[in-house]
Write an enzyme that holds these catalytic residues in place. Structure first.
Site, PDB file in Angstrom:
ATOM      1  N   ARG A   1       0.559  10.081  15.633  1.00  0.00           N
ATOM      2  CA  ARG A   1       1.510   9.017  15.951  1.00  0.00           C
ATOM      3  C   ARG A   1       2.925   9.428  15.530  1.00  0.00           C
ATOM      4  O   ARG A   1       3.141   9.858  14.413  1.00  0.00           O
ATOM      5  CB  ARG A   1       1.098   7.710  15.260  1.00  0.00           C
ATOM      6  CG  ARG A   1      -0.075   7.041  15.971  1.00  0.00           C
ATOM      7  CD  ARG A   1      -0.552   5.826  15.225  1.00  0.00           C
ATOM      8  NE  ARG A   1      -1.194   6.181  13.975  1.00  0.00           N
ATOM      9  CZ  ARG A   1      -1.645   5.290  13.092  1.00  0.00           C
ATOM     10  NH1 ARG A   1      -1.516   4.005  13.331  1.00  0.00           N
ATOM     11  NH2 ARG A   1      -2.231   5.685  11.979  1.00  0.00           N
TER      12      ARG A   1
ATOM     13  N   LYS B   1       7.629  -2.485  -0.672  1.00  0.00           N
ATOM     14  CA  LYS B   1       6.941  -1.601   0.277  1.00  0.00           C
ATOM     15  C   LYS B   1       7.937  -0.955   1.250  1.00  0.00           C
ATOM     16  O   LYS B   1       7.955   0.261   1.446  1.00  0.00           O
ATOM     17  CB  LYS B   1       5.889  -2.416   1.056  1.00  0.00           C
ATOM     18  CG  LYS B   1       5.351  -1.757   2.290  1.00  0.00           C
ATOM     19  CD  LYS B   1       4.511  -0.549   1.957  1.00  0.00           C
ATOM     20  CE  LYS B   1       4.181   0.239   3.206  1.00  0.00           C
ATOM     21  NZ  LYS B   1       3.332   1.380   2.940  1.00  0.00           N
TER      22      LYS B   1
ATOM     23  N   CYS C   1       4.241   5.321   9.810  1.00  0.00           N
ATOM     24  CA  CYS C   1       4.820   4.427   8.792  1.00  0.00           C
ATOM     25  C   CYS C   1       6.344   4.482   8.708  1.00  0.00           C
ATOM     26  O   CYS C   1       7.001   3.450   8.821  1.00  0.00           O
ATOM     27  CB  CYS C   1       4.241   4.765   7.429  1.00  0.00           C
ATOM     28  SG  CYS C   1       2.454   4.728   7.439  1.00  0.00           S
TER      29      CYS C   1
ATOM     30  N   LYS D   1       1.503  15.633  10.040  1.00  0.00           N
ATOM     31  CA  LYS D   1       1.529  16.331   8.760  1.00  0.00           C
ATOM     32  C   LYS D   1       0.170  16.986   8.589  1.00  0.00           C
ATOM     33  O   LYS D   1      -0.781  16.632   9.305  1.00  0.00           O
ATOM     34  CB  LYS D   1       1.833  15.373   7.605  1.00  0.00           C
ATOM     35  CG  LYS D   1       0.773  14.294   7.417  1.00  0.00           C
ATOM     36  CD  LYS D   1       1.132  13.323   6.324  1.00  0.00           C
ATOM     37  CE  LYS D   1       0.655  13.818   4.987  1.00  0.00           C
ATOM     38  NZ  LYS D   1       0.784  12.822   3.912  1.00  0.00           N
TER      39      LYS D   1
ATOM     40  N   ASN E   1       9.292   3.197   1.413  1.00  0.00           N
ATOM     41  CA  ASN E   1       9.199   4.074   2.587  1.00  0.00           C
ATOM     42  C   ASN E   1      10.589   4.437   3.117  1.00  0.00           C
ATOM     43  O   ASN E   1      10.831   5.576   3.519  1.00  0.00           O
ATOM     44  CB  ASN E   1       8.372   3.410   3.691  1.00  0.00           C
ATOM     45  CG  ASN E   1       6.897   3.768   3.557  1.00  0.00           C
ATOM     46  OD1 ASN E   1       6.502   4.466   2.621  1.00  0.00           O
ATOM     47  ND2 ASN E   1       6.079   3.299   4.480  1.00  0.00           N
TER      48      ASN E   1
ATOM     49  N   GLU F   1       0.856  -1.181   0.000  1.00  0.00           N
ATOM     50  CA  GLU F   1       0.000   0.000   0.000  1.00  0.00           C
ATOM     51  C   GLU F   1       0.894   1.234   0.000  1.00  0.00           C
ATOM     52  O   GLU F   1       1.860   1.292   0.751  1.00  0.00           O
ATOM     53  CB  GLU F   1      -0.874  -0.158   1.255  1.00  0.00           C
ATOM     54  CG  GLU F   1      -1.706   0.976   1.682  1.00  0.00           C
ATOM     55  CD  GLU F   1      -0.968   1.829   2.667  1.00  0.00           C
ATOM     56  OE1 GLU F   1      -0.866   3.016   2.341  1.00  0.00           O
ATOM     57  OE2 GLU F   1      -0.503   1.353   3.711  1.00  0.00           O
ATOM     58  N   PHE F   2       0.583   2.172  -0.887  1.00  0.00           N
ATOM     59  CA  PHE F   2       1.415   3.384  -0.987  1.00  0.00           C
ATOM     60  C   PHE F   2       0.617   4.650  -0.710  1.00  0.00           C
ATOM     61  O   PHE F   2       0.990   5.737  -1.146  1.00  0.00           O
ATOM     62  CB  PHE F   2       2.064   3.459  -2.383  1.00  0.00           C
ATOM     63  CG  PHE F   2       2.884   2.244  -2.746  1.00  0.00           C
ATOM     64  CD1 PHE F   2       4.036   1.940  -2.046  1.00  0.00           C
ATOM     65  CD2 PHE F   2       2.483   1.402  -3.774  1.00  0.00           C
ATOM     66  CE1 PHE F   2       4.790   0.813  -2.357  1.00  0.00           C
ATOM     67  CE2 PHE F   2       3.231   0.273  -4.097  1.00  0.00           C
ATOM     68  CZ  PHE F   2       4.388  -0.023  -3.397  1.00  0.00           C
TER      69      PHE F   2
ATOM     70  N   PHE G   1       9.627  15.392  -1.792  1.00  0.00           N
ATOM     71  CA  PHE G   1      10.197  14.908  -0.528  1.00  0.00           C
ATOM     72  C   PHE G   1      11.578  15.505  -0.250  1.00  0.00           C
ATOM     73  O   PHE G   1      12.476  14.836   0.246  1.00  0.00           O
ATOM     74  CB  PHE G   1      10.212  13.373  -0.488  1.00  0.00           C
ATOM     75  CG  PHE G   1       8.893  12.852   0.028  1.00  0.00           C
ATOM     76  CD1 PHE G   1       7.738  13.047  -0.700  1.00  0.00           C
ATOM     77  CD2 PHE G   1       8.799  12.223   1.263  1.00  0.00           C
ATOM     78  CE1 PHE G   1       6.505  12.636  -0.215  1.00  0.00           C
ATOM     79  CE2 PHE G   1       7.579  11.805   1.753  1.00  0.00           C
ATOM     80  CZ  PHE G   1       6.430  12.017   1.012  1.00  0.00           C
TER      81      PHE G   1
HETATM   82  C1  UGA Z   1       3.963   7.415   3.864  1.00  0.00           C
HETATM   83  C2  UGA Z   1       4.292   7.222   2.390  1.00  0.00           C
HETATM   84  O1  UGA Z   1       4.469   8.470   1.741  1.00  0.00           O
HETATM   85  C3  UGA Z   1       3.194   6.431   1.692  1.00  0.00           C
HETATM   86  O2  UGA Z   1       3.555   6.173   0.335  1.00  0.00           O
HETATM   87  C4  UGA Z   1       2.973   5.107   2.425  1.00  0.00           C
HETATM   88  O3  UGA Z   1       1.899   4.367   1.868  1.00  0.00           O
HETATM   89  C5  UGA Z   1       2.634   5.403   3.885  1.00  0.00           C
HETATM   90  O4  UGA Z   1       3.707   6.140   4.479  1.00  0.00           O
HETATM   91  C6  UGA Z   1       2.441   4.078   4.602  1.00  0.00           C
HETATM   92  O5  UGA Z   1       3.396   3.316   4.680  1.00  0.00           O
HETATM   93  O6  UGA Z   1       1.311   3.779   4.996  1.00  0.00           O
HETATM   94  P1  UGA Z   1       2.419   9.119   5.242  1.00  0.00           P
HETATM   95  O7  UGA Z   1       3.191   8.624   6.428  1.00  0.00           O
HETATM   96  O8  UGA Z   1       0.948   9.149   5.311  1.00  0.00           O
HETATM   97  O9  UGA Z   1       2.798   8.236   3.936  1.00  0.00           O
HETATM   98  O10 UGA Z   1       2.868  10.610   4.924  1.00  0.00           O
HETATM   99  P2  UGA Z   1       4.020  11.322   4.070  1.00  0.00           P
HETATM  100  O11 UGA Z   1       3.371  12.293   3.176  1.00  0.00           O
HETATM  101  O12 UGA Z   1       4.942  10.353   3.442  1.00  0.00           O
HETATM  102  O13 UGA Z   1       4.804  12.153   5.185  1.00  0.00           O
HETATM  103  C7  UGA Z   1       5.539  11.498   6.223  1.00  0.00           C
HETATM  104  C8  UGA Z   1       6.285  12.504   7.069  1.00  0.00           C
HETATM  105  O14 UGA Z   1       7.347  13.081   6.321  1.00  0.00           O
HETATM  106  C9  UGA Z   1       5.434  13.678   7.561  1.00  0.00           C
HETATM  107  O15 UGA Z   1       5.757  13.933   8.915  1.00  0.00           O
HETATM  108  C10 UGA Z   1       5.870  14.840   6.686  1.00  0.00           C
HETATM  109  O16 UGA Z   1       5.728  16.088   7.331  1.00  0.00           O
HETATM  110  C11 UGA Z   1       7.332  14.495   6.465  1.00  0.00           C
HETATM  111  N1  UGA Z   1       7.897  15.088   5.236  1.00  0.00           N
HETATM  112  C12 UGA Z   1       7.409  14.734   4.016  1.00  0.00           C
HETATM  113  C13 UGA Z   1       8.970  15.971   5.328  1.00  0.00           C
HETATM  114  O17 UGA Z   1       9.454  16.289   6.437  1.00  0.00           O
HETATM  115  N2  UGA Z   1       9.500  16.495   4.179  1.00  0.00           N
HETATM  116  C14 UGA Z   1       9.039  16.169   2.949  1.00  0.00           C
HETATM  117  O18 UGA Z   1       9.579  16.675   1.939  1.00  0.00           O
HETATM  118  C15 UGA Z   1       7.947  15.271   2.861  1.00  0.00           C
END
Ligand code: UGA
Length: 435
Positions: free
Chosen positions: A324, A201, A257, A317, A205, A136-137, A246
């Site tokens: 979490r 997967k 995650c 976010k 991540n 899952e992504f 990212f």
């Molecule tokens: C992440 C992955 O992006 C998904 O593809 C994956 O399916 C999911 O985990 C999972 O394994 O279930 P998610 O944790 O919902 O998704 O959120 P993200 O958008 O990836 O952000 C993760 C963290 O990274 C957040 O705290 C965000 O603020 C931080 N982040 C993100 C940064 O600090 N800088 C960035 O450039 C992007």
């Protein structure tokens, strides 16, 4: 799945959650999800039950979507997967494909197969089912869109017919033939074996988490050499081999995650005698960001003890109420331990279990009243667009720490405030020496 035309029956064993889902609302906040739930229920294509027998009798493909929280020694806790697999097995009287969406340790396909086999009814043959891995992504906050418009769909399985059955289930999404689909957004289908799919997967991540930790390390270097990380990230991101996504430097990643999956992958390496050097560094750099932010406050608010710190954002976010492993938790705890008076505001989060005494304000402008420092931790749109003139009038001090590099420094400075981001040029002198 109901929105793309399938008949979907979802099993939920928690009575409270089940009642909410049946009434057409989800038990957490996710953009656009409640509308989908309601239209699915109204169309008659989406129902919820706690009865495995009913769900198994009405289905051919089963998506296993239960949680795998962090367990011991970095390995995920598969209690829920085991329980769900057994319930599925006991209720299996006809052929099924079991699709693993839950993030399970690499190699779990075989273990899952034996778990289900061990509880099959006596009159049912062992070969009645097959397990396919379908990582899952989805990202929280944009999960509905990510599901309908994915970039790729990965399926791992040894049984060709079983994989084909899952391909058929995804056909409306692969072809983008559902109402509202976009033929320009057809995803790539990747079919492979189970262990490879499970590894994909974790690798995805871990790579994303590493990319963020990388840019955060460069951001700290930027502070020493008076460079701006936002411009560095923009320019390196123009190289399509790097890509601009990212690369937002800040207080680091949180959520359920990245930390768990990086740790699980590292644990898999260690279990085989391999030292996971990059994965370990990714985690250390991420923790370091939270310390860096606390350090910035210590450097400016001398002493930190007794200072009032206003935290903007608690969710890990924007567009989610999930806290979490949110950086806000570690930072609020560290500040409180050091004697600071911490308050917070988040549009969706009003309380955090880990911080039962944390006071939250009803809006950002009430929050900043009499604050010595304001700290942005979650870049919600409404917080990015704050009126800094009002903020400056209400604060007691002048310090604004932008933990997400989301503010326009010139707007903050125009209000007479002292701006400090994460890697945006040389650090300003501590606030008590700044004019
Ligand atoms: C992440 C992955 O992006 C998904 O593809 C994956 O399916 C999911 O985990 C999972 O394994 O279930 P998610 O944790 O919902 O998704 O959120 P993200 O958008 O990836 O952000 C993760 C963290 O990274 C957040 O705290 C965000 O603020 C931080 N982040 C993100 C940064 O600090 N800088 C960035 O450039 C992007």
């Amino acid at each position: 799945m109901a929105a793309v035309g399938h008949d979907v029956v979802a099993v939920e064993i928690n009575e409270e959650k089940l009642a909410k889902l049946q009434s057409g609302s989800s038990y957490f906040y996710e953009t656009g999800l409640d509308a989908r739930l309601r239209s699915g229920i109204e169309s008659g294509r989406l129902t919820f039950t706690n009865d495995f027998e009913e769900a198994m009798a009405r289905s051919e493909v089963v998506f296993l979507c239960v949680d795998t929280p962090p367990g011991e020694n970095g390995h995920p806790d598969v209690t829920s997967v085991t329980a769900a697999a057994k319930s599925i097995g006991r209720a299996m009287h006809s052929p099924h494909v079991i699709v693993t969406k839950s993030t399970v340790p690499v190699g779990s396909g075989n273990w899952l197969t034996s778990t289900i086999e061990s509880v099959l009814p006596d009159d049912v043959e062992m070969g009645v089912f097959s397990v396919v891995s379908n990582p899952e992504f989805l990202r929280e906050g944009s999960a509905v869109n990510d599901f309908l418009f994915p970039e790729r769909i990965v399926l791992g399985g040894d049984n060709k017919e079983a994989v084909e059955q899952v391909v058929a289930a995804y056909k409306p999404i692969l072809d983008q033939s559902f109402p509202g689909g976009s033929t320009e957004a057809k995803p790539t289908l990747v079919t492979t074996d189970r262990s490879t799919a499970e590894t994909i997967k974790y690798a995805a991540n871990a790579f994303l988490a590493t990319k963020i930790s990388f840019i955060n390390e460069i951001a700290e270097i930027c502070e020493w050499v008076n460079a701006d990380i936002n411009e560095v990230a923009h320019a390196i991101g123009l190289d399509s081999r790097i890509s601009p996504k990212f690369l937002n430097a800040g207080v680091g990643w949180g959520g359920s995650c990245f930390g768990k999956d990086v740790e699980a992958l590292a644990a898999t390496a260690r279990a085989h005698g391999q030292e996971p050097l990059i994965l370990e560094a990714t985690q250390r750099v991420n923790q370091h960001q939270r310390h860096r932010l606390v350090r910035k406050l210590q450097q400016h608010l001398r002493p930190l003890r007794g200072s009032r710190v206003a935290l903007l954002g608690l969710a890990f976010k924007p567009e989610t109420d999930d806290t979490r492993d949110a950086p806000a938790i570690t930072i609020a705890q560290a500040l409180t331990e050091r004697g600071a008076i911490v308050r917070a505001y988040d549009p969706m989060v009003k309380q955090i279990p880990e911080l039962p005494n944390l006071q939250t304000a009803t809006d950002p402008y009430t929050l900043v009243e009499q604050a010595d420092a304001v700290v942005l931790l979650t870049e919600w749109a409404e917080l990015r667009d704050l009126d800094f003139q009002i903020v400056a009038e209400r604060m007691r001090g002048k310090l604004v720490i932008d933990g997400r590099n989301a503010f326009d420094p010139s707007r903050v400075r125009a209000a007479g405030l002292l701006y400090e981001g994460m890697g945006r040029g040389a650090l300003p002198p501590p606030v008590d020496q700044a004019w």
